[in-house]
Scaffold this motif. Sequence first.
Motif, mmCIF file in Angstrom:
data_model
loop_
_atom_site.group_PDB
_atom_site.id
_atom_site.type_symbol
_atom_site.label_atom_id
_atom_site.label_comp_id
_atom_site.label_asym_id
_atom_site.label_seq_id
_atom_site.Cartn_x
_atom_site.Cartn_y
_atom_site.Cartn_z
ATOM 1 N N ILE A 467 -50.668 -0.021 17.452
ATOM 2 C CA ILE A 467 -49.787 -0.412 16.196
ATOM 3 C C ILE A 467 -48.163 -0.585 16.571
ATOM 4 O O ILE A 467 -47.502 -1.725 16.170
ATOM 5 C CB ILE A 467 -49.983 0.651 15.051
ATOM 6 C CG1 ILE A 467 -51.379 0.385 14.491
ATOM 7 C CG2 ILE A 467 -48.975 0.158 13.859
ATOM 8 C CD1 ILE A 467 -51.691 1.452 13.399
ATOM 9 N N ILE A 468 -47.592 0.311 17.208
ATOM 10 C CA ILE A 468 -46.414 0.353 17.317
ATOM 11 C C ILE A 468 -45.913 -0.394 18.760
ATOM 12 O O ILE A 468 -45.118 -1.348 18.863
ATOM 13 C CB ILE A 468 -45.723 1.717 17.906
ATOM 14 C CG1 ILE A 468 -45.849 2.646 16.688
ATOM 15 C CG2 ILE A 468 -44.299 1.688 18.101
ATOM 16 C CD1 ILE A 468 -45.393 3.976 16.686
ATOM 17 N N PRO A 498 -46.209 13.159 19.728
ATOM 18 C CA PRO A 498 -46.506 12.172 20.705
ATOM 19 C C PRO A 498 -48.181 12.093 20.581
ATOM 20 O O PRO A 498 -48.988 11.060 20.928
ATOM 21 C CB PRO A 498 -46.106 12.337 21.829
ATOM 22 C CG PRO A 498 -44.928 13.419 21.788
ATOM 23 C CD PRO A 498 -45.069 14.174 20.498
ATOM 24 N N ARG A 499 -48.741 13.217 20.217
ATOM 25 C CA ARG A 499 -50.340 13.073 20.249
ATOM 26 C C ARG A 499 -50.855 12.277 19.127
ATOM 27 O O ARG A 499 -51.917 11.778 19.473
ATOM 28 C CB ARG A 499 -50.745 14.826 20.117
ATOM 29 C CG ARG A 499 -50.659 15.198 18.815
ATOM 30 C CD ARG A 499 -50.977 16.537 18.611
ATOM 31 N NE ARG A 499 -50.650 17.513 17.705
ATOM 32 C CZ ARG A 499 -50.960 17.577 16.469
ATOM 33 N NH1 ARG A 499 -52.103 17.181 16.436
ATOM 34 N NH2 ARG A 499 -50.446 17.840 15.530
ATOM 35 N N TYR A 500 -50.014 11.774 18.166
ATOM 36 C CA TYR A 500 -50.565 10.994 17.177
ATOM 37 C C TYR A 500 -50.677 9.542 17.734
ATOM 38 O O TYR A 500 -51.324 8.831 17.278
ATOM 39 C CB TYR A 500 -49.455 10.780 16.292
ATOM 40 C CG TYR A 500 -49.607 11.919 15.072
ATOM 41 C CD1 TYR A 500 -48.850 13.327 15.212
ATOM 42 C CD2 TYR A 500 -49.943 11.754 13.968
ATOM 43 C CE1 TYR A 500 -49.215 14.148 14.552
ATOM 44 C CE2 TYR A 500 -50.214 12.710 12.921
ATOM 45 C CZ TYR A 500 -49.542 13.886 13.172
ATOM 46 O OH TYR A 500 -49.743 15.094 12.532
ATOM 47 N N LEU A 501 -50.430 9.361 19.071
ATOM 48 C CA LEU A 501 -50.150 8.002 19.688
ATOM 49 C C LEU A 501 -51.756 7.532 19.737
ATOM 50 O O LEU A 501 -52.151 6.363 19.590
ATOM 51 C CB LEU A 501 -49.771 7.975 21.168
ATOM 52 C CG LEU A 501 -48.377 7.871 21.253
ATOM 53 C CD1 LEU A 501 -47.796 8.027 22.592
ATOM 54 C CD2 LEU A 501 -47.644 6.380 20.679
ATOM 55 N N GLU A 502 -52.902 8.444 19.995
ATOM 56 C CA GLU A 502 -54.096 8.082 20.003
ATOM 57 C C GLU A 502 -54.977 8.117 18.976
ATOM 58 O O GLU A 502 -56.341 7.917 18.925
ATOM 59 C CB GLU A 502 -54.679 9.045 21.201
ATOM 60 C CG GLU A 502 -54.151 9.140 22.605
ATOM 61 C CD GLU A 502 -54.089 7.718 23.371
ATOM 62 O OE1 GLU A 502 -55.041 6.928 22.883
ATOM 63 O OE2 GLU A 502 -53.116 7.635 24.037
ATOM 64 N N ALA A 519 -41.971 3.388 11.808
ATOM 65 C CA ALA A 519 -41.961 3.397 13.364
ATOM 66 C C ALA A 519 -42.260 2.047 14.058
ATOM 67 O O ALA A 519 -41.376 1.373 14.770
ATOM 68 C CB ALA A 519 -42.871 4.415 14.122
ATOM 69 N N ARG A 520 -43.413 1.305 13.304
ATOM 70 C CA ARG A 520 -43.470 -0.251 13.684
ATOM 71 C C ARG A 520 -42.386 -0.879 13.520
ATOM 72 O O ARG A 520 -42.015 -1.947 14.256
ATOM 73 C CB ARG A 520 -44.911 -0.697 12.961
ATOM 74 C CG ARG A 520 -45.152 -2.025 13.427
ATOM 75 C CD ARG A 520 -46.553 -2.386 12.788
ATOM 76 N NE ARG A 520 -46.351 -2.239 11.320
ATOM 77 C CZ ARG A 520 -47.340 -2.662 10.448
ATOM 78 N NH1 ARG A 520 -48.644 -3.076 11.131
ATOM 79 N NH2 ARG A 520 -47.550 -2.528 9.231
ATOM 80 N N ALA A 521 -41.939 -0.753 12.214
ATOM 81 C CA ALA A 521 -40.563 -1.643 11.967
ATOM 82 C C ALA A 521 -39.561 -1.390 12.638
ATOM 83 O O ALA A 521 -38.803 -2.497 13.207
ATOM 84 C CB ALA A 521 -40.236 -1.365 10.302
ATOM 85 N N PHE A 522 -39.139 -0.097 13.012
ATOM 86 C CA PHE A 522 -37.931 0.039 13.767
ATOM 87 C C PHE A 522 -38.200 -0.240 15.219
ATOM 88 O O PHE A 522 -37.087 -0.325 16.132
ATOM 89 C CB PHE A 522 -37.601 1.534 13.850
ATOM 90 C CG PHE A 522 -36.745 1.729 12.529
ATOM 91 C CD1 PHE A 522 -37.294 1.908 11.232
ATOM 92 C CD2 PHE A 522 -35.357 1.752 12.422
ATOM 93 C CE1 PHE A 522 -36.570 1.873 10.107
ATOM 94 C CE2 PHE A 522 -34.402 1.578 11.434
ATOM 95 C CZ PHE A 522 -35.213 1.817 10.161
ATOM 96 N N ALA A 523 -39.539 -0.378 15.802
ATOM 97 C CA ALA A 523 -39.580 -0.643 17.305
ATOM 98 C C ALA A 523 -39.192 -2.144 17.357
ATOM 99 O O ALA A 523 -38.722 -1.946 18.551
ATOM 100 C CB ALA A 523 -41.261 -1.007 17.434
#
Lengths: 689, 316
Positions: A467-468, A498-502, A519-523
């Motif tokens: 997503i990000i 960071p474990r949320y990445l998966e 986070a996606r918007a700010f990416a």
Amino acid sequence: MSQKLLQVDRLTTGYRTQTGHMVEVIRNVSLEMHEGETLGLVGESGSGKTTFGMALMGYLRPGGQVMAGTVRFDGVEIFGLGPNELRKLRGKRMAVVPQSASLSLTPTMRVGDQIAEVLTVHVGLSGSELSERLLELLTQVHLPQVAELARRYPHELSGGQLQRVAIAMGLAAAPELLVLDEPTTGLDVTTQAHILDLLRELQEHFGMAMLYISHDIGAIARVSDRLAVMYTGQIVEDGPIEEVFGRPVHPYTRGLLSSVPRVSYAGLPRAMDGRPPAPGEHEVGCSFAPRCTFADETCTTIDPTLEPIDPDAKIAHLVHCHHWQRVVASEDFGEMQDLKARTKKAVELEPLIELTEVDITYAKRGLGAFLRRLRGVPEPPMTVSDFTLTIHRGETVALVGESGSGKSTIVRTIAGLLPPRAGRIRYGDQDLTTKVERRPIEIRRKIQMVFQHPEASLNPRHTTKQIIDAPLRLFFKTDREQRLERSASLLEEVRLSPRYLEWYPGQLSGGEKQRVAIARAFAAEPELVLCDEVTSALDVSVQAAVLDLLAGLQADRGVSYLFISHDLAIVRAIADRVVVLYQGRMCEVGPVERIYAPPFHPYTETLLAAVAEPVPGARARLLAKDVQEAEPPARGCCFQRRCPRRVGSICDEETPPWRVAVEGHLISCHIPLDELRESQVDLISTSSI
Amino acid sequence: MLALIVRRLLLSVVTLTIVAVVVFATTELLPGDWATAYFGREATPQRLERLRAELGLDRPATERFASWFGRALRGDLGSSLARKEPVLGLIASRLEKTFLLGGVAGLVSIPLALALGIIAGLTRGRRADVAISTISLIGMSLPEFVVGTVLIFVLSITLQIFPALTVVRADTSFVDFLPNIVLPAATLTIVWVAYILRMVRTTMIDVLASEYVEMATLKGIPRARVVLRHALPNALLPTINAIALMLAALLGGVVVIETVFNYPGVGLLLVTAIRNRDVPLIQGIAITIAVMYVTINLVADLLTTSLDPRLRSLRG
């Protein structure tokens, strides 16, 4: 004390999972209600409050079962009754007002018929008696043109009218107990105020006991005599409403009360740490212990019992905590952090985006429009008309208004999803009246969006990383390693490990999902983030944390927000400037501190007066009718039909002038500002008693 | 509602034109033509040429299509090459028989499917549902010709109750004709009931889980009323379109069934026409079937619109 009506004794309900485990939803709940009493039941999503309310009716959703305990209504054990006996009780002696009337009324039946069947089945009315009683009921819930309205279908009524119909349906057989499950959730603030007022009035008239279930503490405070707080299927505190609000003894109650934003306070409420365990997740000890600052070893091993804090009190105040004395002794309650002071920022006066006289409409120029013109039907008025606004760098501008005020429409236009019919939108030297696919990629990067429902805006089949990664890959020419690193640091910025990445969105809680969406918007490293009701789907304890996050990101990155909300308290907490919209027309615009003090635009005044502050017994002032207008008036002032301060035909005929209160604070009204200021009271300081 | 009808009618004209072009092009692609089919083995180049010139088959395809289409717009579908009769009349007499077959099957299967679907939906997961669902699955998985053949084997050949093949003479009266219908109609019924009932069952289950049915239950009104007044109308709405598609599919499905039972309907006529390369007749039948499709779908949409208060006000 009046007669005991309902007695719940150690009730535990649950359901069996696919793996065969039993999961408890309601855990060992004991509770009583007396005749004519209103008990507020507050809890966040997943706390089991709706399940509990339905269980009182002897109703469990498919798969659910009673594992222990009893529910006695007027001395009769509800779960001991056969289907027919239960049927005779439901709707007659105990009734439900459902959460969303629009889903709970049968779409293919006229609303009048749906109320009438209760009268037929339970009261035995028919013929003219039936229709008389039906119209009387509809009048009692203050519905207009009742005879005609009874013949309409649910989709032809507004949200407020549907809720009134649902209330009339609940009251039809004059029940002794009315279970109200979030009856005002999803309604506009003025409508909510009217419904709450109506409930009080009806209770005085009918004298039924009410169980008022809600996550909205402000609404509960207005109608209840007693308050019970539910957490993970347990009652953690239960007592007279003034006591629980004034001197909460359970840490969760305290946290809940201090996380509610208030219009009377220009700061952010405090967020509670952590999140509630999902049903079945919690195993030993007190289920609140992981989030509790008072917790010790006792708490993590032994589940406390619900005990009175004063055994001699006339109305018991019960608490489910080992350390409530320590909680009471601590001073740690009620303060809010002053967000403005903490993240003091200098708003640069460099314009980022300028909208000038923008008109927007959803009307298509197709065959339908052609046929309408042939039949001589005039074109409907613009959804948004003459909208002018400049957002500066680093600034937060809030758009406030009820449903149908055109807030989301404006956001859609800025995002390039719905090009305007007229007017100019400039972003630097770039024209933004184009559709998003025609905009240069740099512009697309600079404007990002966060939506109301993260469930719907995150792809359930993508991991957080995917997503990000999508905006990173689209906008930046970096390799996989760098992007992964960037994703992890973005997660850190939104305070997720960071474990949320998966993980997939399905594995995240509502607040965590919204953080991923942020986070996606700010990416994309945006300059302008469009936030469309980003906290309204979140629980109050989580909402405060998300607002805090947004404020922090702004301080670090200098982004601008266009923040859409119907919640005046949240707007007060987060915005620098506020635009008040009604029917797609601007009523008032100004710096946040000016908006919340007189002079008000009459619409702003109406909204502020209707706000339910979490103060027991507070009553809203109902300045205008809660009609939902289908479309804006063709000329004159947009608020003419509901305005409590209407001066006369000038309001219907002429567009009101913009009057300048101070530099940057403008009100569009025919009434001179001095006159407004003199006749208006400071609603904020008076509503909090 | 007016805009909807106008829009749909305009679309229908486009659809039918496309159908006409495609059907004409396809018959052009078939090897051989009416002339080769007529002479069979006795074809000589001279004979073929003469016949083609006589019938205008030597003109370019576009020209033949244009003249045919022009006449079709005026309601003249030309004459069958094989039978030398107007196509319209031929189709009309056969359509009567096909409608009779479809009508009987529809009258039996729709109420039966609704009843079984509702029962299955109400008893979800229990014995009645499992039995109904299993049988309907079997019905769905068997092709029509298998069902038809099995019925012929059991009821005609073994038990000798109904005729296996339809034999119609010019003097066959309506009453004498009726027994011929039983087997093909039964075949159609079995297949349709299976499809429709599964559809009804699914929507019924969805509707029963809805909040308004929950609310109706909590109002304490009798279960029968909850099902009939609150659940059923909402479960039927999506089913109407499914039934419409089913009826429309009949017009394709009859080709198989009518062939299996030698039933003198439009389907059988189409098969014969194709065998003979009887282009005007093929065209005529194809257009007729397309008109049916479009009409049935339009009627179904108008029906749902008028039954669903939400659509009614949406489409104004």
